[in-house]
Enzyme design. Structure first.
Site, PDB file in Angstrom:
ATOM      1  N   GLY A   8       0.837  -1.210   0.000  1.00  0.00           N
ATOM      2  CA  GLY A   8       0.000   0.000   0.000  1.00  0.00           C
ATOM      3  C   GLY A   8       0.863   1.248   0.000  1.00  0.00           C
ATOM      4  N   ARG A  19       1.234  -5.199  -5.802  1.00  0.00           N
ATOM      5  CA  ARG A  19       1.227  -6.406  -4.979  1.00  0.00           C
ATOM      6  C   ARG A  19       1.623  -7.543  -5.912  1.00  0.00           C
ATOM      7  NH1 ARG A  19      -2.735  -3.417  -1.807  1.00  0.00           N
ATOM      8  NH2 ARG A  19      -1.683  -3.171   0.180  1.00  0.00           N
ATOM      9  N   ASP A  22       4.304  -4.262   6.438  1.00  0.00           N
ATOM     10  CA  ASP A  22       4.800  -5.550   6.949  1.00  0.00           C
ATOM     11  C   ASP A  22       4.871  -6.630   5.870  1.00  0.00           C
ATOM     12  OD1 ASP A  22       2.024  -5.654   6.892  1.00  0.00           O
ATOM     13  OD2 ASP A  22       1.904  -7.047   8.582  1.00  0.00           O
ATOM     14  N   THR A  37       3.681   3.039   5.845  1.00  0.00           N
ATOM     15  CA  THR A  37       2.279   2.611   5.835  1.00  0.00           C
ATOM     16  C   THR A  37       1.477   3.590   6.689  1.00  0.00           C
ATOM     17  OG1 THR A  37       0.709   1.001   6.753  1.00  0.00           O
ATOM     18  CG2 THR A  37       2.931   0.882   7.597  1.00  0.00           C
ATOM     19  N   ASP A  78      -0.997   2.858   8.441  1.00  0.00           N
ATOM     20  CA  ASP A  78      -1.625   2.172   9.584  1.00  0.00           C
ATOM     21  C   ASP A  78      -0.845   2.295  10.890  1.00  0.00           C
ATOM     22  OD1 ASP A  78      -3.537   1.411   7.828  1.00  0.00           O
ATOM     23  OD2 ASP A  78      -3.107  -0.738   7.883  1.00  0.00           O
ATOM     24  N   ASP A 110       1.346   0.270  12.037  1.00  0.00           N
ATOM     25  CA  ASP A 110       1.173  -1.049  12.668  1.00  0.00           C
ATOM     26  C   ASP A 110       2.470  -1.871  12.700  1.00  0.00           C
ATOM     27  OD1 ASP A 110       1.375  -1.421   9.961  1.00  0.00           O
ATOM     28  OD2 ASP A 110      -0.312  -2.804   9.779  1.00  0.00           O
ATOM     29  N   ARG A 113      -6.332  -2.287   9.808  1.00  0.00           N
ATOM     30  CA  ARG A 113      -6.827  -3.668   9.874  1.00  0.00           C
ATOM     31  C   ARG A 113      -6.419  -4.328  11.197  1.00  0.00           C
ATOM     32  NH1 ARG A 113      -4.872  -5.788   4.663  1.00  0.00           N
ATOM     33  NH2 ARG A 113      -5.639  -3.820   3.879  1.00  0.00           N
ATOM     34  N   GLN A 164      -7.714   8.489   2.610  1.00  0.00           N
ATOM     35  CA  GLN A 164      -6.728   8.488   3.706  1.00  0.00           C
ATOM     36  C   GLN A 164      -5.313   8.172   3.214  1.00  0.00           C
ATOM     37  OE1 GLN A 164      -8.697   6.286   7.331  1.00  0.00           O
ATOM     38  NE2 GLN A 164      -9.773   5.745   5.458  1.00  0.00           N
TER      39      GLN A 164
HETATM   40  P1  ADP Z   1       2.253  -3.972   2.742  1.00  0.00           P
HETATM   41  O1  ADP Z   1       3.725  -3.971   2.484  1.00  0.00           O
HETATM   42  O2  ADP Z   1       1.651  -2.611   2.579  1.00  0.00           O
HETATM   43  O3  ADP Z   1       1.901  -4.649   4.049  1.00  0.00           O
HETATM   44  P2  ADP Z   1       1.269  -6.329   1.281  1.00  0.00           P
HETATM   45  O4  ADP Z   1       0.951  -7.099   2.506  1.00  0.00           O
HETATM   46  O5  ADP Z   1       0.306  -6.343   0.161  1.00  0.00           O
HETATM   47  O6  ADP Z   1       1.546  -4.773   1.561  1.00  0.00           O
HETATM   48  O7  ADP Z   1       2.677  -6.871   0.734  1.00  0.00           O
HETATM   49  C1  ADP Z   1       3.279  -6.304  -0.404  1.00  0.00           C
HETATM   50  C2  ADP Z   1       4.001  -7.345  -1.193  1.00  0.00           C
HETATM   51  O8  ADP Z   1       5.066  -7.909  -0.412  1.00  0.00           O
HETATM   52  C3  ADP Z   1       3.178  -8.560  -1.617  1.00  0.00           C
HETATM   53  O9  ADP Z   1       2.388  -8.321  -2.743  1.00  0.00           O
HETATM   54  C4  ADP Z   1       4.266  -9.571  -1.926  1.00  0.00           C
HETATM   55  O10 ADP Z   1       4.860  -9.321  -3.168  1.00  0.00           O
HETATM   56  C5  ADP Z   1       5.313  -9.238  -0.821  1.00  0.00           C
HETATM   57  N1  ADP Z   1       5.121 -10.189   0.291  1.00  0.00           N
HETATM   58  C6  ADP Z   1       4.137 -10.196   1.229  1.00  0.00           C
HETATM   59  N2  ADP Z   1       4.244 -11.256   2.053  1.00  0.00           N
HETATM   60  C7  ADP Z   1       5.326 -11.950   1.626  1.00  0.00           C
HETATM   61  C8  ADP Z   1       5.973 -13.153   2.063  1.00  0.00           C
HETATM   62  N3  ADP Z   1       5.516 -13.851   3.092  1.00  0.00           N
HETATM   63  N4  ADP Z   1       7.072 -13.562   1.371  1.00  0.00           N
HETATM   64  C9  ADP Z   1       7.538 -12.856   0.335  1.00  0.00           C
HETATM   65  N5  ADP Z   1       6.973 -11.726  -0.119  1.00  0.00           N
HETATM   66  C10 ADP Z   1       5.894 -11.272   0.508  1.00  0.00           C
END
Ligand code: ADP
Length: 319
Positions: free
Chosen positions: A11, A72, A103, A125, A127, A129, A171, A251
């Site tokens: 995000g 993503r 995260d 982020t 959030d 978090d 979340r 936001q």
């Molecule tokens: P954010 O970083 O905002 O929390 P996401 O949770 O969508 O956003 O994660 C962003 C990207 O990070 C995912 O689309 C994926 O490419 C990578 N990612 C997330 N979890 C994993 C994981 N367990 N192992 C490897 N890459 C991951």
């Protein structure tokens, strides 16, 4: 080390551009070459990579979103995807990487480090978090966006003597709802960290109404449930005319606040410093206004804890 890369992932959050700028400028200041990777891990796998110069990051410090775009990428969650990414990094001669994101993005960064590719995470982020940092890049801007919206809703809430449920992002962490609630004098704050009985909330609303309160503002973090459903329950169980506003993606956008620009610049520059001294698998953070860093794998195991003192204060001030 001669060449590093930078990407934004997951995000987007306001201030990511200031962070990209700081990585690029700080690296060039230390005679490193910097490559920008577009569209997060998807662009990494695809080799969507370009050399960045001092001028590449001109005129972006004040802009929301991310100049490098974000995405993503499910494929990057697999080992094959991760190795494809490393192959691209090797092809471009990139020796270390700065990942700006939340995260999920940090989990990807941790995987790269596990495969032997030095990576540092910068928490971006709205959030707030991520454990290991008091604040994440974008939180302050999002908070101000929420406050601005709630102030406006408050005007109409007062005029019509209505109860307003306002759903904000968050979340797993209720920081946006909690901080906005305190800053805006919300009557009730519903956050995922606290399992509050709906009956209690309804009783409190009725008590307030009987005492002559003209309106009520209820801030709900999305992790608690749907604001629309909560609004319906309140409407059904009280005589109060209730309206719901889901603030949604407004936001995420907007001009980053001074606090976010400064935070982004400091954290991102620290990430480059860590790479220069051979660190890897770390996330940078700010604690008590001091720059810190922690192993990403440790941060990912924890959950950011709620500031109980602030939560208690929000209750005491909204009696
Ligand atoms: P954010 O970083 O905002 O929390 P996401 O949770 O969508 O956003 O994660 C962003 C990207 O990070 C995912 O689309 C994926 O490419 C990578 N990612 C997330 N979890 C994993 C994981 N367990 N192992 C490897 N890459 C991951």
């Amino acid at each position: 080390m001669k060449r590093i890369g930078v990407l934004t992932s997951g995000g987007d959050s306001p201030g990511m551009n200031a962070a990209i700028r700081a990585v690029v400028r700080k690296a060039i200041y230390h005679n490193l070459e910097v490559y920008g990777i577009y569209y997060g891990y998807q662009g990494l796998i695809n080799g969507d990579i370009e050399k960045m110069e001092i001028g590449s990051v001109g005129d972006i410090i004040h802009r929301g979103g991310t100049k490098l775009y974000t995405a993503r990428c499910e494929e990057f969650k697999t080992k094959e995807g991760q190795l494809k990414g490393i192959e691209q990094l090797n092809k471009f001669g990139i020796e270390a990487l700065v990942v700006i994101g939340g995260d999920g993005s940090f989990r990807g960064a941790e995987k790269l480090t596990e495969h032997g590719f030095p990576t540092i995470g910068v928490p971006g982020t709205i959030d707030n978090d991520i454990p290991g940092t008091d604040f994440t890049i974008g939180f302050d801007t999002a908070l101000n966006t929420v406050i601005d919206a709630v102030d406006k809703i408050r005007d109409t809430a007062t005029s019509h003597e209505r109860t307003y449920v306002i759903e904000v992002m968050g979340r797993d962490a209720g920081d946006l709802a909690l901080w906005a609630g305190l800053a805006d004098g919300a009557e009730t704050i519903m956050i995922p960290e606290v399992n509050e009985d709906m009956e209690e909330i309804i009783k409190r609303l009725k008590r307030g109404h009987d005492r002559g309160k003209k309106h009520s503002i209820i801030l709900v973090a999305e992790g608690v449930g749907s604001g629309v459903e909560i609004g319906q329950q309140i409407q059904d169980k009280t005589d109060l005319e209730t309206r719901v506003t889901v603030l949604g993606h407004i936001q995420r956008g907007g001009t980053p606040t001074a606090a976010d620009r400064v935070l982004a610049s400091r954290l991102a520059a620290k990430a480059v410093e860590l790479l220069l001294v051979g660190e890897k698998g770390q996330m940078v953070g700010i604690e008590n206004n001091k720059l810190v860093y922690h192993p990403i794998n440790q941060a990912l195991k924890k959950k950011k804890s709620l500031d109980q003192e602030m939560y208690q204060l929000s209750k005491e001030l909204s009696i």
